[in-house]
Design a protein around this motif. Structure first.
Motif, PDB file in Angstrom:
ATOM      1  N   GLY A 264       0.820  -1.182   0.138  1.00 44.21           N
ATOM      2  CA  GLY A 264       0.106  -0.141  -0.004  1.00 44.21           C
ATOM      3  C   GLY A 264       0.786   1.244   0.006  1.00 44.21           C
ATOM      4  N   ALA A 265       0.186   2.479  -0.208  1.00 40.13           N
ATOM      5  CA  ALA A 265       0.811   3.704  -0.146  1.00 40.13           C
ATOM      6  C   ALA A 265      -0.022   4.938   0.658  1.00 40.13           C
ATOM      7  CB  ALA A 265       1.308   4.018  -1.430  1.00 40.13           C
ATOM      8  N   GLY A 266       0.722   5.822   1.148  1.00 42.78           N
ATOM      9  CA  GLY A 266       0.079   7.004   1.837  1.00 42.78           C
ATOM     10  C   GLY A 266       0.971   8.252   1.040  1.00 42.78           C
ATOM     11  N   LEU A 267       0.076   8.944   0.175  1.00 42.22           N
ATOM     12  CA  LEU A 267       0.662   9.885  -0.527  1.00 42.22           C
ATOM     13  C   LEU A 267      -0.055  11.457  -0.408  1.00 42.22           C
ATOM     14  CD1 LEU A 267       0.415   8.199  -3.770  1.00 42.22           C
ATOM     15  CD2 LEU A 267       2.366   8.303  -2.225  1.00 42.22           C
ATOM     16  N   ASP A 268       0.732  12.168   0.227  1.00 40.93           N
ATOM     17  CA  ASP A 268       0.239  13.786   0.560  1.00 40.93           C
ATOM     18  C   ASP A 268       0.704  14.642  -0.878  1.00 40.93           C
ATOM     19  OD1 ASP A 268      -0.770  15.731   2.030  1.00 40.93           O
ATOM     20  OD2 ASP A 268       1.439  16.452   2.333  1.00 40.93           O
ATOM     21  N   VAL A 269       1.584  14.125  -1.723  1.00 41.80           N
ATOM     22  CA  VAL A 269       2.175  14.967  -2.820  1.00 41.80           C
ATOM     23  C   VAL A 269       2.142  14.070  -4.013  1.00 41.80           C
ATOM     24  CG1 VAL A 269       3.679  16.486  -1.455  1.00 41.80           C
ATOM     25  CG2 VAL A 269       4.404  14.159  -1.963  1.00 41.80           C
ATOM     26  N   PHE A 270       2.038  14.810  -5.132  1.00 41.05           N
ATOM     27  CA  PHE A 270       1.782  13.806  -6.327  1.00 41.05           C
ATOM     28  C   PHE A 270       2.572  14.506  -7.520  1.00 41.05           C
ATOM     29  CE2 PHE A 270      -1.842  13.822  -4.078  1.00 41.05           C
ATOM     30  CZ  PHE A 270      -1.945  12.486  -3.631  1.00 41.05           C
ATOM     31  N   GLU A 271       3.038  13.703  -8.234  1.00 42.22           N
ATOM     32  CA  GLU A 271       4.117  13.940  -9.526  1.00 42.22           C
ATOM     33  C   GLU A 271       3.471  15.092 -10.344  1.00 42.22           C
ATOM     34  OE1 GLU A 271       6.626  11.892 -13.041  1.00 42.22           O
ATOM     35  OE2 GLU A 271       5.129  10.784 -11.915  1.00 42.22           O
ATOM     36  N   HIS A 272       2.316  15.135 -10.614  1.00 38.20           N
ATOM     37  CA  HIS A 272       1.654  16.474 -11.795  1.00 38.20           C
ATOM     38  C   HIS A 272       0.569  17.035 -11.071  1.00 38.20           C
ATOM     39  CE1 HIS A 272       4.341  14.596 -14.829  1.00 38.20           C
ATOM     40  NE2 HIS A 272       3.555  13.474 -14.392  1.00 38.20           N
ATOM     41  N   GLU A 273       0.879  17.533  -9.789  1.00 31.63           N
ATOM     42  CA  GLU A 273      -0.346  18.043  -8.913  1.00 31.63           C
ATOM     43  C   GLU A 273      -0.856  19.373  -9.551  1.00 31.63           C
ATOM     44  OE1 GLU A 273       0.886  19.477  -5.057  1.00 31.63           O
ATOM     45  OE2 GLU A 273       1.794  17.385  -4.511  1.00 31.63           O
ATOM     46  N   PRO A 274      -2.254  19.570  -9.650  1.00 26.60           N
ATOM     47  CA  PRO A 274      -3.273  18.663  -8.901  1.00 26.60           C
ATOM     48  C   PRO A 274      -3.650  17.422  -9.474  1.00 26.60           C
ATOM     49  CG  PRO A 274      -4.413  20.499  -9.855  1.00 26.60           C
ATOM     50  CD  PRO A 274      -3.035  20.581 -10.192  1.00 26.60           C
ATOM     51  N   LYS A 275      -3.209  17.265 -10.667  1.00 24.19           N
ATOM     52  CA  LYS A 275      -3.555  16.055 -11.451  1.00 24.19           C
ATOM     53  C   LYS A 275      -2.885  14.709 -10.714  1.00 24.19           C
ATOM     54  CE  LYS A 275      -3.976  17.892 -16.231  1.00 24.19           C
ATOM     55  NZ  LYS A 275      -3.723  17.901 -17.376  1.00 24.19           N
ATOM     56  N   ILE A 276      -3.670  13.688 -10.536  1.00 25.03           N
ATOM     57  CA  ILE A 276      -3.264  12.274  -9.791  1.00 25.03           C
ATOM     58  C   ILE A 276      -3.446  11.176 -11.050  1.00 25.03           C
ATOM     59  CG2 ILE A 276      -3.643  10.846  -7.924  1.00 25.03           C
ATOM     60  CD1 ILE A 276      -4.826  13.177  -6.535  1.00 25.03           C
ATOM     61  N   HIS A 277      -2.446  10.050 -10.864  1.00 25.81           N
ATOM     62  CA  HIS A 277      -2.729   9.336 -12.019  1.00 25.81           C
ATOM     63  C   HIS A 277      -3.878   8.527 -11.664  1.00 25.81           C
ATOM     64  CE1 HIS A 277      -1.468   5.439 -13.831  1.00 25.81           C
ATOM     65  NE2 HIS A 277      -0.590   6.034 -14.323  1.00 25.81           N
ATOM     66  N   PRO A 278      -4.579   8.386 -12.845  1.00 26.42           N
ATOM     67  CA  PRO A 278      -6.220   7.943 -12.532  1.00 26.42           C
ATOM     68  C   PRO A 278      -6.056   6.345 -11.977  1.00 26.42           C
ATOM     69  CG  PRO A 278      -5.286   7.832 -14.679  1.00 26.42           C
ATOM     70  CD  PRO A 278      -4.367   8.579 -14.044  1.00 26.42           C
ATOM     71  N   ASP A 279      -4.932   5.470 -12.227  1.00 21.71           N
ATOM     72  CA  ASP A 279      -5.063   4.165 -11.652  1.00 21.71           C
ATOM     73  C   ASP A 279      -5.041   4.260  -9.954  1.00 21.71           C
ATOM     74  OD1 ASP A 279      -5.268   3.107 -13.966  1.00 21.71           O
ATOM     75  OD2 ASP A 279      -3.265   2.351 -14.183  1.00 21.71           O
ATOM     76  N   LEU A 280      -4.326   5.170  -9.341  1.00 22.25           N
ATOM     77  CA  LEU A 280      -4.234   5.488  -7.878  1.00 22.25           C
ATOM     78  C   LEU A 280      -5.639   5.821  -7.430  1.00 22.25           C
ATOM     79  CD1 LEU A 280      -1.027   7.470  -7.817  1.00 22.25           C
ATOM     80  CD2 LEU A 280      -1.411   5.072  -7.148  1.00 22.25           C
ATOM     81  N   LEU A 281      -6.676   6.453  -8.216  1.00 23.15           N
ATOM     82  CA  LEU A 281      -7.794   6.717  -7.638  1.00 23.15           C
ATOM     83  C   LEU A 281      -8.628   5.666  -7.407  1.00 23.15           C
ATOM     84  CD1 LEU A 281      -8.227   9.952  -9.962  1.00 23.15           C
ATOM     85  CD2 LEU A 281      -7.738   9.833  -7.645  1.00 23.15           C
ATOM     86  N   ASN A 282      -8.332   4.720  -7.832  1.00 22.23           N
ATOM     87  CA  ASN A 282      -9.212   3.608  -7.964  1.00 22.23           C
ATOM     88  C   ASN A 282      -8.683   2.174  -7.165  1.00 22.23           C
ATOM     89  OD1 ASN A 282     -11.234   4.744  -9.665  1.00 22.23           O
ATOM     90  ND2 ASN A 282      -9.691   4.283 -11.681  1.00 22.23           N
ATOM     91  N   LEU A 283      -7.564   2.674  -6.482  1.00 20.25           N
ATOM     92  CA  LEU A 283      -6.917   1.549  -5.589  1.00 20.25           C
ATOM     93  C   LEU A 283      -7.527   1.512  -4.334  1.00 20.25           C
ATOM     94  CD1 LEU A 283      -3.402   1.573  -7.275  1.00 20.25           C
ATOM     95  CD2 LEU A 283      -5.160  -0.259  -7.479  1.00 20.25           C
ATOM     96  N   PRO A 284      -7.668   0.463  -3.573  1.00 20.72           N
ATOM     97  CA  PRO A 284      -8.232   0.528  -2.246  1.00 20.72           C
ATOM     98  C   PRO A 284      -7.034   0.631  -1.235  1.00 20.72           C
ATOM     99  CG  PRO A 284      -8.293  -1.803  -3.193  1.00 20.72           C
ATOM    100  CD  PRO A 284      -7.977  -1.007  -4.178  1.00 20.72           C
TER     101      PRO A 284
END
Length: 329
Positions: A264-284
């Motif tokens: 798993g992962a806990g992310l407070d920052v993202f590579e292309h803020e404010p966009k987030i890799h779409p696959d991350l949005l669907n992972l539990p």
């Protein structure tokens, strides 16, 4: 500029009200009341007109922007610690001093690291979602099982102020502290933190249960956590990033999480803020928070106080206390 003159200060984003008010008392300040992020045209306009420009992490003050800077611009007083969004070499070529706000966000960011370290293995975000969706059927012996963190090994990448604050908190939760840093800490500090140093990142990644990224983003750390690094980690590992999104190859992370290469992962920052890799949005198995590691009232006020102090000391003809050198990391 005469010491008695009020410098023209342009601020790129809304700051705490008390900070803006104090700036208005001290300087000829131009505030961004609608808080719309500056595009390149507004950045260029600001550096052309200002004596002092106050950017934030959302402002890319690159060589192209600084090439348009007017003769008046002598100070970039960054509202924030990280300065990877500012071209320090280009600033130096134009004799522009750059300052930041170190030290005041250490505790807030370290607290966020610990919050994510607890949230991901214990599936707190998943549980909260089940409650809100109305799909919780009640307690059961096998319901929402996660993992305890006590007794696990935490690997910290970057053992500066924040890394050491994380280590201090981690010891209170019964975690064994490991770290990778460009240089080893003094023996007394290492002993106080009960920390184990690894001279190579690769060696540490194969041995720990949780990885926390607490280093700055530089050309050397860009995509430091890539597919190769992720494949070195054991399948039960949790990755925590509160530093900069660009340190992690987000596509590689999404792939590793999807195949359960890591737990798993806990992310407070993202590579292309404010966009987030779409696959991350669907992972539990991912906890996503919107770059709020330093978002406390106390922290933002302290950042503003440092910005004001840096401008005032510069105005008085002295070297600002938080001047950043080109080789800063």
């Amino acid at each position: 500029m005469p010491k008695t003159a009020r410098p023209k200060v342009i601020v790129s984003r809304r700051l705490p009200q008390a900070v803006e008010t104090r700036m208005a008392e001290l300087f000829d300040v131009e505030l961004n009341f609608d808080d719309t992020p500056f595009d390149q045209a507004r950045l260029i306009d600001a550096v052309r007109r200002a004596d002092v420009f106050v950017p934030t992490v959302t402002d890319h003050v690159d060589a192209a922007v600084l090439a348009e800077a007017g003769e008046k611009l002598k100070l970039i007083a960054n509202f924030g610690v990280g300065i990877d969004h500012i071209d320090l070499h280009a600033a130096r070529e134009k004799n522009i001093v750059v300052t930041n706000t170190p030290g005041v966000l250490t505790d807030d960011t370290a607290d966020m690291v610990m919050a994510l370290i607890l949230s991901v293995p214990r599936r707190i975000a998943e549980g909260e979602k089940i409650i809100r969706e109305g799909s919780w059927a009640g307690w059961s012996p096998t319901g929402m099982l996660g993992h305890r963190i006590t007794g696990k090994r935490l690997g910290i990448i970057g053992m500066g102020r924040i890394g050491q604050a994380v280590a201090t908190r981690a010891r209170g939760f019964g975690l064994a502290v490991h770290y990778h840093n460009r240089e080893r800490l003094p023996a007394s500090v290492e002993a106080g933190l009960e920390a184990t140093w690894w001279p190579t990142l690769e060696a540490m990644l194969t041995r720990v249960d949780i990885v926390s990224i607490n280093c700055p983003h530089t050309p050397e750390t860009h995509h430091l956590i890539n597919d190769k690094a992720l494949r070195l980690m054991q399948r039960h590992v949790y990755l925590i990033n509160t530093a900069r999104g660009e340190i992690v190859d987000e596509a590689a992370l999404a792939a590793a999480l999807s195949r359960r290469g890591i737990a798993g992962a806990g992310l407070d920052v993202f590579e292309h803020e404010p966009k987030i890799h779409p696959d991350l949005l669907n992972l539990p198995n991912v906890v996503l928070v919107p770059h709020m590691g330093s978002a406390t009232f106390e922290g933002r006020q302290a950042m503003g106080d440092k910005v004001i102090a840096n401008i005032q000391v510069w105005k008085d003809g002295h070297r600002p206390p938080d001047q950043v050198l080109e080789g800063w990391v």
